[in-house]
Write a protein that holds these residues in place. Structure first.
Motif, short mmCIF file in Angstrom:
data_model
loop_
_atom_site.label_atom_id
_atom_site.label_comp_id
_atom_site.label_asym_id
_atom_site.label_seq_id
_atom_site.Cartn_x
_atom_site.Cartn_y
_atom_site.Cartn_z
N LYS A 71 31.95 41.91 -15.14
CA LYS A 71 33.26 42.05 -14.51
C LYS A 71 33.83 40.72 -14.01
O LYS A 71 35.02 40.60 -13.77
N ASP A 72 32.96 39.72 -13.85
CA ASP A 72 33.42 38.42 -13.37
C ASP A 72 32.37 37.37 -13.71
O ASP A 72 31.34 37.65 -14.33
N ILE A 73 32.63 36.14 -13.28
CA ILE A 73 31.73 35.03 -13.62
C ILE A 73 30.35 35.23 -13.00
O ILE A 73 29.32 34.98 -13.64
N LYS A 74 30.32 35.68 -11.74
CA LYS A 74 29.03 35.86 -11.08
C LYS A 74 28.16 36.88 -11.80
O LYS A 74 26.96 36.67 -11.99
N ALA A 76 28.36 37.66 -14.90
CA ALA A 76 27.98 37.06 -16.18
C ALA A 76 26.76 36.16 -16.00
O ALA A 76 25.86 36.13 -16.86
N GLU A 77 26.73 35.41 -14.90
CA GLU A 77 25.58 34.54 -14.62
C GLU A 77 24.32 35.36 -14.35
O GLU A 77 23.22 34.98 -14.76
N GLN A 78 24.48 36.49 -13.65
CA GLN A 78 23.34 37.38 -13.40
C GLN A 78 22.74 37.85 -14.72
O GLN A 78 21.52 37.82 -14.91
N CYS A 79 23.61 38.30 -15.62
CA CYS A 79 23.13 38.81 -16.90
C CYS A 79 22.54 37.69 -17.77
O CYS A 79 21.56 37.91 -18.48
N LYS A 80 23.13 36.52 -17.68
CA LYS A 80 22.59 35.37 -18.43
C LYS A 80 21.17 35.06 -17.96
O LYS A 80 20.26 34.79 -18.77
N CYS A 81 20.94 35.13 -16.65
CA CYS A 81 19.62 34.86 -16.07
C CYS A 81 18.56 35.80 -16.64
O CYS A 81 17.50 35.36 -17.09
N ILE A 82 18.88 37.09 -16.63
CA ILE A 82 17.86 38.05 -17.08
C ILE A 82 17.74 38.07 -18.60
O ILE A 82 16.67 38.35 -19.14
N ARG A 83 18.83 37.76 -19.29
CA ARG A 83 18.78 37.68 -20.76
C ARG A 83 17.83 36.56 -21.19
O ARG A 83 16.97 36.75 -22.07
N GLU A 84 17.98 35.41 -20.55
CA GLU A 84 17.12 34.27 -20.89
C GLU A 84 15.66 34.56 -20.56
O GLU A 84 14.75 34.20 -21.31
N PHE A 85 15.44 35.24 -19.42
CA PHE A 85 14.07 35.60 -19.03
C PHE A 85 13.46 36.56 -20.05
O PHE A 85 12.30 36.42 -20.45
N GLY A 365 31.11 51.10 -6.57
CA GLY A 365 32.30 50.34 -6.21
C GLY A 365 32.29 48.95 -6.81
O GLY A 365 32.86 48.03 -6.24
N GLY A 366 31.64 48.80 -7.96
CA GLY A 366 31.52 47.50 -8.59
C GLY A 366 32.74 47.12 -9.40
O GLY A 366 33.32 46.05 -9.22
#
Length: 420
Positions: A71-74, A76-85, A365-366
């Motif tokens: 939904k936003d940049i933050k 996206a960063e969360q998902c990038k973190c777990i994707r890379e892991f 409420g995300g």
């Protein structure tokens, strides 16, 4: 003294012949779960441990579903973190957008949880899998990290409440009404750190989807877990979805319970939880006139195919009230596709409903359904705390898919009988 279903499962996974309520044990885990909100914290803690590998790359599931599609940049960063892991650790069960679903609907559908398993998840509604006769419970992100590293987790053995179900549900009554009835009866702390164990002849009248819904909201009564006695419906579901071998644990006849509650399913009416707690319940004939602004049908509680079928049977040939924003979220891609093939999606769109890809978004409420100040939502989700779906001065009412669909048509909280 004998043991309950939960106690037997935990004893087995701890390598013990017996356990008692209050005892601390370390149990082996069959699955560790995390999502896009909780896994980034777990990843950070995992790295602090200095561990190179996860305990079993096939026994970890990571599902970005809460703020995904991002939904936003933050987020996206969360998902990038777990994707890379997930890629780094070669985690097999990482389900990205287009493949994912809402985690607690997706994992059983993928056959990752079966009867007799012990599952922890960094999400409070991990208790859903008790519908299949598994022990599953929510944990914090640090426990998730430890579970990924070691394949083990500490548990305090819970006491149990025995729910003996009899009778058959009336038309338009489903698992959501049953669990709201129970929570309204015992309170949001009525099963605090206990196991809610379901048995009795009434089980035969509950579908697996009903059971998922009831087990899902065990946490709303403060429970450690919810679990259903295993029957042919359970084993047929497991056989259809998984190649894993189920192990059935049946409570001993002399198992000890903190209390036993008998429930005649035929007496339960469609039920609505008013703000701001799931135990603030009223039956549909006690609701009065409550105008609403938004209806949400979906979530890990009520986004399964039976839920969509129930809603579609009410929406067919009708349109929603033009003042009501109505949103439907199939819980997984497979459920979405099945609903499409059955013509349910066409019914929804022709009724004036927005149908979304699977996401938890509006439930917490995300995104995709956030409420403004003073607005009211009627939702098939599981929580209606202050500010749960948006502004702290908004309100959330909880109900079944049938009541949600009828209310979307009338513009106020209504019985399905009013529109059929």
């Amino acid at each position: 003294m004998g043991m309950t279903m939960t106690q037997k499962i935990l004893a087995s996974h701890a390598g013990l012949k017996e356990v008692k309520a209050g005892q601390l044990v370390m149990a082996n885990l069959d699955l560790v779960l995390g999502n896009d909100v909780t896994t980034p914290v777990a990843v950070n803690e995992f790295r602090k441990m200095g561990v190179d590998k996860v305990f079993d790359k096939n026994k970890i599931a990571i599902v970005p579903d809460h703020f995904s599609p991002n939904k936003d940049i933050k987020s996206a960063e969360q998902c990038k973190c777990i994707r890379e892991f997930a890629y780094e650790k070669e985690i097999k069960n990482f389900f990205e957008v287009g493949q994912m679903g809402i985690e607690h609907a997706l994992l059983p559908e993928k056959g990752l949880v079966v009867t007799g398993d012990v599952v922890i998840g960094a999400d409070s509604h991990t208790c859903t899998y008790g519908a299949l006769g598994a022990f599953s419970t929510g944990v914090g992100s640090t426990d998730m990290a430890a579970g990924m590293a070691s394949g083990k987790c500490w548990f305090k053995i819970p006491e149990a409440i025995k729910f003996v179900l009899t009778g058959k549900m009336q038309k338009w009554v489903c698992g959501k009404d049953i669990i709201l009835h129970i929570i309204g009866m015992i309170g949001v702390d009525g099963a605090l750190y206990q196991s809610m164990e379901y048995t009795g002849p009434g089980l035969a009248n509950l579908s697996i989807d009903d059971r998922f819904t009831i087990a899902n909201m065990a946490i709303e009564a403060g429970a450690k877990n919810g679990i259903f006695e295993v029957d042919d419906k359970t084993l047929n579901y497991v056989k259809e979805h998984s190649t894993k071998i189920p192990v059935v644990y049946k409570a001993d006849d002399n198992a000890e319970y903190s209390r036993t509650i008998e429930i005649d399913l035929s007496t339960i009416k469609p039920t609505v939880a008013f703000p701001h707690l799931p135990d603030n319940t009223r039956t549909i004939d006690e609701v009065g006139e409550v105008l609403i602004d938004q209806v949400v049908i979906g979530s890990c509680t009520n986004g399964r195919i039976e839920d969509l079928r129930m809603a579609a049977s009410i929406f067919k040939g009708k349109t929603v009230n033009p003042k009501i924003r109505t949103l439907i979220f199939p819980a997984t891609q497979k459920i979405y596709l099945q609903a499409l093939r059955e013509g349910l999606i066409e019914i929804f769109i022709e009724a004036g409903i927005a149908v979304s890809t699977p996401t938890c978004g509006p439930c917490l409420g995300g995104h995709m359904g956030v409420l403004a100040k003073g607005e009211r939502a009627l939702s098939t989700t599981n929580r209606n705390f202050v500010g749960r779906m948006g502004d702290p001065l908004s309100e959330v009412y909880l109900c079944s898919p049938a009541v949600a669909a009828a209310s979307a048509i009338t513009g106020k909280i209504s019985s399905p009988e009013e529109v059929m």
